[in-house]
Design a protein around this motif. Sequence first.
Motif, PDB file in Angstrom:
ATOM      1  N   TRP A  36      56.954  51.696  61.898  1.00  0.00           N
ATOM      2  CA  TRP A  36      57.342  52.910  61.185  1.00  0.00           C
ATOM      3  C   TRP A  36      57.734  52.598  59.727  1.00  0.00           C
ATOM      4  CZ3 TRP A  36      56.913  58.036  61.836  1.00  0.00           C
ATOM      5  CH2 TRP A  36      56.468  58.473  63.079  1.00  0.00           C
ATOM      6  N   SER A  38      56.463  50.180  57.954  1.00  0.00           N
ATOM      7  CA  SER A  38      55.194  49.942  57.264  1.00  0.00           C
ATOM      8  C   SER A  38      54.476  51.259  56.985  1.00  0.00           C
ATOM      9  CB  SER A  38      54.324  49.028  58.132  1.00  0.00           C
ATOM     10  OG  SER A  38      52.994  49.082  57.719  1.00  0.00           O
ATOM     11  N   GLU A  39      54.450  52.127  58.006  1.00  0.00           N
ATOM     12  CA  GLU A  39      53.758  53.418  57.848  1.00  0.00           C
ATOM     13  C   GLU A  39      54.453  54.269  56.790  1.00  0.00           C
ATOM     14  OE1 GLU A  39      50.809  54.613  59.767  1.00  0.00           O
ATOM     15  OE2 GLU A  39      50.787  52.438  59.718  1.00  0.00           O
ATOM     16  N   TRP A  41      56.035  53.223  54.226  1.00  0.00           N
ATOM     17  CA  TRP A  41      55.677  52.680  52.897  1.00  0.00           C
ATOM     18  C   TRP A  41      54.324  53.243  52.464  1.00  0.00           C
ATOM     19  CZ3 TRP A  41      51.904  49.861  50.462  1.00  0.00           C
ATOM     20  CH2 TRP A  41      52.234  49.266  49.260  1.00  0.00           C
ATOM     21  N   HIS A  42      53.378  53.260  53.411  1.00  0.00           N
ATOM     22  CA  HIS A  42      52.040  53.741  53.072  1.00  0.00           C
ATOM     23  C   HIS A  42      52.028  55.251  52.826  1.00  0.00           C
ATOM     24  CE1 HIS A  42      50.787  49.807  54.822  1.00  0.00           C
ATOM     25  NE2 HIS A  42      49.904  49.887  53.822  1.00  0.00           N
ATOM     26  N   VAL A  43      52.822  55.967  53.602  1.00  0.00           N
ATOM     27  CA  VAL A  43      52.902  57.425  53.399  1.00  0.00           C
ATOM     28  C   VAL A  43      53.460  57.711  52.006  1.00  0.00           C
ATOM     29  CG1 VAL A  43      54.091  59.522  54.170  1.00  0.00           C
ATOM     30  CG2 VAL A  43      53.103  57.985  55.833  1.00  0.00           C
ATOM     31  N   ALA A  46      50.973  57.076  49.394  1.00  0.00           N
ATOM     32  CA  ALA A  46      49.899  58.072  49.344  1.00  0.00           C
ATOM     33  C   ALA A  46      50.388  59.407  48.791  1.00  0.00           C
ATOM     34  CB  ALA A  46      49.324  58.267  50.745  1.00  0.00           C
TER      35      ALA A  46
ATOM     36  N   PHE B  26      48.788  56.454  60.106  1.00  0.00           N
ATOM     37  CA  PHE B  26      48.788  57.416  58.999  1.00  0.00           C
ATOM     38  C   PHE B  26      47.377  57.927  58.720  1.00  0.00           C
ATOM     39  CE2 PHE B  26      48.989  58.149  54.254  1.00  0.00           C
ATOM     40  CZ  PHE B  26      49.577  59.401  54.365  1.00  0.00           C
ATOM     41  N   GLU B  30      45.930  61.725  58.780  1.00  0.00           N
ATOM     42  CA  GLU B  30      45.190  62.345  57.668  1.00  0.00           C
ATOM     43  C   GLU B  30      43.851  62.903  58.153  1.00  0.00           C
ATOM     44  OE1 GLU B  30      46.296  60.597  53.418  1.00  0.00           O
ATOM     45  OE2 GLU B  30      45.158  59.193  54.662  1.00  0.00           O
ATOM     46  N   TYR B  40      51.690  59.642  66.919  1.00  0.00           N
ATOM     47  CA  TYR B  40      52.258  58.364  67.373  1.00  0.00           C
ATOM     48  C   TYR B  40      52.576  58.371  68.882  1.00  0.00           C
ATOM     49  CZ  TYR B  40      52.287  56.767  62.574  1.00  0.00           C
ATOM     50  OH  TYR B  40      51.884  56.379  61.325  1.00  0.00           O
ATOM     51  N   ARG B  44      50.911  55.932  71.777  1.00  0.00           N
ATOM     52  CA  ARG B  44      51.679  55.123  72.751  1.00  0.00           C
ATOM     53  C   ARG B  44      51.104  55.328  74.166  1.00  0.00           C
ATOM     54  NH1 ARG B  44      53.632  52.840  68.658  1.00  0.00           N
ATOM     55  NH2 ARG B  44      55.078  54.039  67.384  1.00  0.00           N
ATOM     56  N   TRP B  56      48.572  43.578  65.026  1.00  0.00           N
ATOM     57  CA  TRP B  56      49.173  43.536  63.679  1.00  0.00           C
ATOM     58  C   TRP B  56      48.219  42.824  62.705  1.00  0.00           C
ATOM     59  CZ3 TRP B  56      53.111  46.135  61.686  1.00  0.00           C
ATOM     60  CH2 TRP B  56      54.036  46.718  62.577  1.00  0.00           C
ATOM     61  N   PRO B  68      53.294  45.992  53.038  1.00  0.00           N
ATOM     62  CA  PRO B  68      53.664  45.514  54.386  1.00  0.00           C
ATOM     63  C   PRO B  68      52.437  45.511  55.309  1.00  0.00           C
ATOM     64  CG  PRO B  68      54.527  47.718  53.998  1.00  0.00           C
ATOM     65  CD  PRO B  68      53.882  47.305  52.722  1.00  0.00           C
ATOM     66  N   PRO B  69      52.429  44.605  56.289  1.00  0.00           N
ATOM     67  CA  PRO B  69      51.279  44.573  57.197  1.00  0.00           C
ATOM     68  C   PRO B  69      51.207  45.844  58.054  1.00  0.00           C
ATOM     69  CG  PRO B  69      52.985  43.096  57.962  1.00  0.00           C
ATOM     70  CD  PRO B  69      53.430  43.595  56.637  1.00  0.00           C
ATOM     71  N   ARG B  70      49.987  46.187  58.440  1.00  0.00           N
ATOM     72  CA  ARG B  70      49.778  47.410  59.221  1.00  0.00           C
ATOM     73  C   ARG B  70      49.463  47.059  60.674  1.00  0.00           C
ATOM     74  NH1 ARG B  70      46.463  50.984  54.835  1.00  0.00           N
ATOM     75  NH2 ARG B  70      47.972  52.669  54.788  1.00  0.00           N
TER      76      ARG B  70
END
Lengths: 502, 105
Positions: A36, A38-39, A41-43, A46, B26, B30, B40, B44, B56, B68-70
């Motif tokens: 979350w 990481s997501e 950060w990307h959100v 964007a 994300f 979109e 999400y 799961r 990862w 950060p890694p996704r």
Amino acid sequence: MRPRLALACHLFCLGSIRCVSLLVPGYQREEWWREWRSELWHVRQACAPERGISWAAEHEVARFCLGAFQDALCLRRHAAPRRIPHATTMGSAMQCILLLAGLAAISYGIALLLPGVSAILHSPHYRDAQNLMLIRDAKYSGDSIPTISTEQYQLWNLRRQEIFDGFSYYRVAFESVLNAKNVKAERRIAVASPNLFALLGLPIRFASGEAQGEMPQLILSNEMWKNEFGGDPHISGRLVRVGQRDAIVGGVAPAESWRLPGKVDAWLLEPDAAGIADGMGFVVAHLKASPLHAQWGRSWHMSAPKPDGSLDDFFCVSLTERTRGCGDVFLFAVLLACLALPATTSLPLGEYRLSSRKLSWPKRLRRWCFLGSKIALLLPIVYFVSLDLAHLRATLDPISSEYIQLVSSFSICLFGLRWALRDQRQRCPVCLGKLTHPARVGQPSRTFLAWNGTELICVSGHGLLHVPEMPTSWFSTQRWLYLDSSWEVLFAEPSLASASYF
Amino acid sequence: MAAEAKLSHTAAMILQAVNAGWVYGFSIMEMTGLPSGTVYPAMRRLERDELIRSQWEQQSIADAEQRPPRKYYKLTRAGKLTLESSRRRYPLLAKLIPSQEEERV
């Protein structure tokens, strides 16, 4: 450089997600938080502008963060131990048995608290009651009136007897008694031969066991002992003035033990039967053990000589009826309830295919044991509750109490047996869990083409129960349908049993 | 997990999006227009039912791009079979979410 406000919003979102992560089970929390973060950060990358702050973008980010809460809740829900279905907890066999055992214990506890019931439960039994005969003059119809003279008793007592091997006599009269406070009060005293209690086989509480010589022995009733002598446990051996003479207290008769005619507050046992003053009283005799006597039944007539030498007719009746305990009333009520049971519910437990691989021999035995246990626990509940109801009020006379006990025993027993059978029919024969989810199947108008009724299901997936609405010649009783292994997937994954993911 | 499990339209959309190359949360949001609170939790469940699996991104790649890694998602064999049956059930699914290669064309 990002303005401080944008940084504050970002930190607030991070903090919120971190707080929400506490809802996530521990072993998943760090990975969830990492994803979350990481997501987020990307959100933000964007949506948010390079410089400055956009409230529309922050609104988007906030909406995204709200999803974290739903995600965390979803993980928490799945990680929580699966709730055991209702049928295996609330309707489990063990719970049912424990409930019945609890009810039995409560009703027994109440019985012990009620003095009348407690006395009955602990009242002694008459020894050989069926051979104890109450003898009365045949000219009188009832046995509550004293009809035997002291002379007559003494004549019988002295003669060699062929039929009886023991006689006892008592005569009830009002006598003044000095109580513990030296207050004189008129009490009903049964002046009796010394062997009265021995012949009846009644124990005497607080008896000293020592010979009292020539002095008459006074046996107090439980009520008199409590009311007049304060329940003194050392009462035995005390001198008490009864009428014009002294008597020594020999003990206390157990409560509710006196079942012979005449209400008595105390018994004055004369050491010599000849000392009993003339008058009319009651005679109890013990029948000699003989196969011939056993054939005579519980009541019969006999001719016996009178003191003047003439023969007279006497009626002998066994004390069996008089000494009958509450247990007999209860057993009679149970018998009546068993006879009436088929009128209230059907007795068969339904049709179960015996060849099913699921219903092994131990499971079938367990099912019958469960039904047996329910009935076995039901009977003491019925007995104690009926006794409690019959003796709830101490002022009720014994006849009324007996009627109340009979009616309540019958009603509760009938209702209880009906419940036990119906409950058994509504349980899965494999797991004994209560069947649930009743569904109407078929239409009454199509009874002659197909069955219509109610279908119940075992939540553990063992089978379906079909209960016909209207019993017919081809579908007279409920049928159990075992589900084979192809159905197991439905019950193994409850979430998949639902129509969709959302 | 049973490959024949019937998915809802939303779950099928997410599965189609993952198959189409939208491989992180994300991007799926979109592409499908679904909110995060739907995407999400659905992922799961799909992962729990072994229709997708997650992995990862390597830290070195993320470091090189200063981000950060996704966490990437990918369809499993069971997921592909389920998606096939879902496409038959929802014929417009492929048109709603075309693969990234098709989009470029």
